[in-house]
Design an enzyme around this catalytic site. Structure first.
Site, PDB file in Angstrom:
ATOM      1  CB  SER B 163      -0.950   0.018   1.528  1.00 36.43           C
ATOM      2  OG  SER B 163      -1.807   1.479   1.371  1.00 36.43           O
ATOM      3  CG  ASP B 328      -6.691  -3.983  -3.243  1.00 41.01           C
ATOM      4  OD1 ASP B 328      -7.030  -3.172  -2.841  1.00 41.01           O
ATOM      5  OD2 ASP B 328      -4.994  -4.063  -2.961  1.00 41.01           O
ATOM      6  CG  HIS B 361      -6.045  -2.103   0.759  1.00 45.72           C
ATOM      7  ND1 HIS B 361      -4.838  -2.215  -0.690  1.00 45.72           N
ATOM      8  CD2 HIS B 361      -4.800  -1.708   1.227  1.00 45.72           C
ATOM      9  CE1 HIS B 361      -3.855  -1.567  -0.714  1.00 45.72           C
ATOM     10  NE2 HIS B 361      -4.144  -0.559   0.502  1.00 45.72           N
TER      11      HIS B 361
END
Lengths: 200, 386
Positions: B163, B328, B361
């Site tokens: 991320s 995601d 995610h």
């Protein structure tokens, strides 16, 4: 070229030293790893199977997880010397479009496929059956091979697309050129190996 | 540097054991992208494993939005909550601390021990609070590079993050091409989408409109904008998970088994989100949350190169592994492929894998077998080809 399938040895012979190679459906990365080690090639494999991808990583082969049926738009025109596809074209949704893509990206392409024109296949057709052979072990209802062709069919497609066949290696299951192969390739070849390019 | 030793219990056999955060003070001023110069700053970090004699086995771990330096192991034997990436880092784990020297530092502006809004201003007894300058991913890399210098690491064997952490890895490989041998860019995007920024703004407004926010000076008022921070986390959390996994976990299950016709917690998902919000408030600072979401919004390495990511990555020397997760939707596989495409355009060494996962995610933090198998294979390769 140790550890390679006979068909891969044949392909490796055609690849020039230090060239850039894209291997479509690269499997466990064996061919690319050998080409990297022994011919100093650079490039990438494209593969969809997660375990095969891990094998490529273990071998230090660059691998891109991708579905060939979704196209190759990530690659620029003329960015590779060779685009290889071994025993995969018959499983593609649109083989003809993929060949166009291969020759957009690469200077030359090397394509191998099982030959539906082999006499064993023809014999089974004569008996009214879809062929099931050592190279095509799957039944018609449970197979990834949805676009089978013969040497003759493939060459028709090349002619239609104005592609030049630079080299052709019709071989048997041991990848040898058996007696008579020169005369009746479409009857005796179990595997066809082609090197092609755009004309002009 | 005896910073870790094994815990006695057998259940922690594959853990790095007890670990202690360290703090490094940097006196050389650091001028940030926003133009402000920090006269000095501190970075809090943890290390696991041993740096080898050749100093070529160091792995940098970059944390995500709400992370900190505590990536693996335990801080004490009683309270045994492990580090945030403990499933991935440890002896025999994908990032094997028997082979690698792992470094994880809290980013500048954070609330996990590095200089940030909760720190005292240098030479003052006042906290920075809302006056802590807005930091960028580029600033983080610059500050971390000095930590690497201090630790005697000229080149990371690998820099890895998920991320926001993955964006930091990308920035490292752009800013210091020779200092990153392998870049593992996981669940990332080359820049935020409009939708991503929109979600961040909702989170920021939740915090800033809380009556306890006091323009960021809540500490002086002896309060915390807890409601706002809780809401911000709730919104964020929804985006970290997929619709499918929320449905599978909670469905439309009612806590009391029936509808009560009131605004209390009725659906299990409501209870879950409140719990997540609550847990977050107890460990995170609201001003830091504002800063971190801003650095996410600003991250855009292509911007300096005529909006060409290809041009931005042209100088990179690292070999890349880009990983995305099928479900995601915050940073979708499509976004990872933009990065892959730019690396391919530059003929750089890159592998890309999309891991099949229902978990959204958050997958990058979870021990998904195919994902860890991949990481293990990649780090094995790094170890043997060093």
């Amino acid at each position: 070229m140790q550890g390679l399938r006979a068909e891969q040895v044949l392909i490796a012979d055609w690849i020039t030293e230090g060239s850039r190679v894209l291997d479509l459906g690269c499997g466990d990365g064996q061919l690319l790893a050998a080409l990297q080690a022994q011919k100093g090639v650079t490039g990438y494999g494209i593969e969809i199977d997660p375990d095969n991808i891990v094998s490529c990583i273990k071998r230090g082969v660059n691998v891109i997880h991708s579905d060939l049926d979704a196209g190759l738009s990530e690659f620029d025109a003329n960015s590779f010397d060779f685009v290889i596809m071994t025993q995969t074209i018959q499983a593609m949704r649109f083989p003809h479009r993929l060949i166009d893509e291969m020759l957009r990206i690469g200077r030359e392409s090397i394509v191998t496929f099982p030959n539906m024109g082999h006499w064993k296949c023809r014999l089974q057709f004569l008996h009214g059956k879809m062929p099931v052979t050592r190279h095509l072990p799957n039944t018609w209802y449970d197979t990834a091979n949805i676009h089978m062709c013969t040497l003759s069919d493939f060459e028709d497609l090349c002619a239609e697309k104005h592609l030049q066949v630079l080299e052709r290696a019709p071989v048997d299951s041991q990848h040898r050129a058996v007696p008579g192969m020169r005369l009746w390739p479409n009857l005796l070849a179990e595997i066809a190996v082609y090197r092609i390019k755009r004309r002009g | 540097m005896p910073v870790s030793f094994p815990m006695p219990e057998a259940k922690h056999a594959d853990s790095v054991g007890l670990v202690f955060p360290q703090v490094r003070h940097f006196d050389e001023p650091l001028t940030l992208d926003c133009g402000v110069t920090l006269p000095s700053y501190e970075l809090c970090f943890e290390t696991y494993g041993e740096l080898n004699a050749a100093r070529d086995n160091a792995v940098l771990i970059c944390h995500a939005l709400s992370g900190d330096a505590h990536a693996a192991g335990y801080h004490d034997e009683e309270n045994s909550k492990p580090g945030w990436w403990d499933n991935c880092i440890g002896p025999g784990k994908p990032i094997d601390t028997d082979r690698f020297f792992v470094v994880c530092s809290n980013n500048l502006g954070g609330c996990g021990g590095s200089s940030g809004p909760l720190s005292l201003k240098p030479g003052s007894d006042k906290r920075y609070g809302p006056d802590f300058p807005i930091v960028t991913v580029h600033d983080w890399v610059a500050s971390q590079a000095r930590l690497a210098d201090e630790l005697g690491i000229t080149q990371w064997a690998a820099a890895m993050g998920g991320s926001l952490g993955a964006m930091q890895v990308l920035q490292w490989s752009i800013d210091f091409p020779a200092r990153v041998r392998h870049a593992l860019v996981i669940a990332a995007a080359p820049r935020l989408s409009t939708q991503n920024i929109a979600f961040n703004e909702v989170a920021r407004q939740a915090i800033r409109s809380d009556p306890d926010f006091h323009e960021g000076h809540y500490v002086e008022h002896g309060v915390m904008p807890e409601r706002g921070l809780r809401l911000a986390r709730m919104v964020g959390h929804i985006t970290y998970l997929s619709d499918d996994v929320l449905h599978a976990k909670f469905g439309r299950e009612l806590r009391d088994g029936k509808i009560n016709f009131n605004f209390g917690v009725e659906f299990q998902i409501e209870s879950y989100l409140r719990y997540q919000g609550e847990a977050f408030v107890s460990r995170f600072d609201a001003n830091t949350y504002l800063l971190m979401t801003k650095s996410l919004d600003y991250f855009d390495p292509a911007a300096e190169f005529g909006d060409s990511l290809t041009a931005a990555l042209a100088g990179c020397q690292a070999r890349f592994l880009v990983v995305s997760f099928s479900s995601d939707w915050r940073f979708s596989p499509k976004r990872s492929r933009e990065i892959v495409r730019a690396l391919l355009d530059n003929d750089l060494d890159v592998s890309y894998v999309d891991i099949e996962s229902e978990l959204g995610h958050d997958s990058f933090l979870l021990p998904i077998p195919q994902y860890h198998k991949l990481l293990r294979a990649y780090f094995d390769r790094i170890a043997t080809s060093a």
